[in-house]
Design an enzyme around this catalytic site. Structure first.
Site, PDB file in Angstrom:
ATOM      1  N   HIS A  46       0.824  -1.213   0.000  1.00  0.00           N
ATOM      2  CA  HIS A  46       0.000   0.000   0.000  1.00  0.00           C
ATOM      3  C   HIS A  46       0.858   1.263   0.000  1.00  0.00           C
ATOM      4  O   HIS A  46       2.058   1.238   0.303  1.00  0.00           O
ATOM      5  CB  HIS A  46      -0.915   0.010   1.228  1.00  0.00           C
ATOM      6  CG  HIS A  46      -0.139  -0.016   2.517  1.00  0.00           C
ATOM      7  ND1 HIS A  46       0.458   1.099   3.060  1.00  0.00           N
ATOM      8  CD2 HIS A  46       0.154  -1.041   3.350  1.00  0.00           C
ATOM      9  CE1 HIS A  46       1.074   0.777   4.182  1.00  0.00           C
ATOM     10  NE2 HIS A  46       0.922  -0.521   4.381  1.00  0.00           N
ATOM     11  N   GLU A 100      -2.370  -7.011   7.258  1.00  0.00           N
ATOM     12  CA  GLU A 100      -1.033  -7.018   7.849  1.00  0.00           C
ATOM     13  C   GLU A 100      -0.950  -7.989   9.026  1.00  0.00           C
ATOM     14  O   GLU A 100      -1.961  -8.321   9.658  1.00  0.00           O
ATOM     15  CB  GLU A 100      -0.660  -5.602   8.303  1.00  0.00           C
ATOM     16  CG  GLU A 100       0.741  -5.454   8.883  1.00  0.00           C
ATOM     17  CD  GLU A 100       1.870  -5.820   7.915  1.00  0.00           C
ATOM     18  OE1 GLU A 100       1.988  -7.019   7.592  1.00  0.00           O
ATOM     19  OE2 GLU A 100       2.633  -4.909   7.526  1.00  0.00           O
TER      20      GLU A 100
END
Length: 220
Positions: free
Chosen positions: A8, A82
């Site tokens: 990201h 994550e």
């Protein structure tokens, strides 16, 4: 099939060096938005069949320009988020960062029983990430998968048959850096490239940011 694992864009936590893994997570900084905006042009000559993103807000924001450009939906997958920091969440001190990174790299080396303080272990991480990669692999010839620094690094090095697991700890993955693999869940994966800098190149690197989940593990 071909797999593009894309980290990201930059978040405020990346600038501050914080472990920020909880849902839904922050949005992007101004630089992060610019990093995301150049992805369509950076991948102009890549044929992409499907786009996946994690459940955290930042990956979906990063994937959006590419999805709009290609006329594709973003498929949000539960297992691509994550690696959870447990009781280390929101910390930025050296000891906490090192504990987090040593834990996840131990998983990459096959020590899956090691537990994150107050969190999960490697078995749970690989189970969820493998499951969603299998879905992406069945979706077309090339899938762009927007995920996170530690998750991409650990999974890609552990599952690639042509690099050692320690590869992840020695190689940076900046915001919007790309790890490219080919193969399948059944046949295994081959690492084709590890582009640690942003897709738009060095002008989109923030040299002043302290970004622990994207940087090589130091020896101190």
């Amino acid at each position: 099939m071909r797999l593009l694992l894309i980290r990201h864009g930059q978040t405020p936590a990346n600038v501050l060096g914080q472990l920020d893994t909880a849902h839904p997570g922050p949005g992007l900084t101004e630089l992060g938005e610019r990093q995301a905006a150049v992805i369509p042009d950076a991948l102009r000559f890549d044929s992409i069949d499907t786009i996946f993103a994690s459940t955290l807000h930042r990956t979906q924001l990063t994937a959006r320009p590419l999805a709009v450009d290609r006329g594709l939906d973003i498929q949000v997958a539960d297992g691509l988020h994550e690696i959870e920091a447990g009781t280390l969440e929101r910390r930025s001190d050296h000891a906490s960062i090192r504990t987090y990174m040593e834990t996840v790299f131990a998983w990459g080396a096959g020590n899956l029983d090691v537990g994150m303080p107050g969190g999960t272990d490697g078995h749970a991480f690989f189970a969820r990430f493998d499951a969603d990669i299998a879905v992406a692999a069945a979706s077309g010839a090339t899938a762009a998968v927007f995920s996170h620094g530690a998750a991409i690094r650990v999974w890609a090095a552990a599952r690639s048959t042509n690099v050692p697991p320690m590869f992840a700890g020695l190689h940076d993955l900046d915001n919007t850096g790309v790890v490219e693999l080919s193969g399948s869940p059944d046949e295994g994966w081959t690492l084709l490239s590890w582009a640690g800098v942003p897709l738009g190149g060095m002008p989109l690197v923030d040299a002043d940011a302290v970004d622990p989940t994207g940087e090589a593990l130091d020896a101190s």
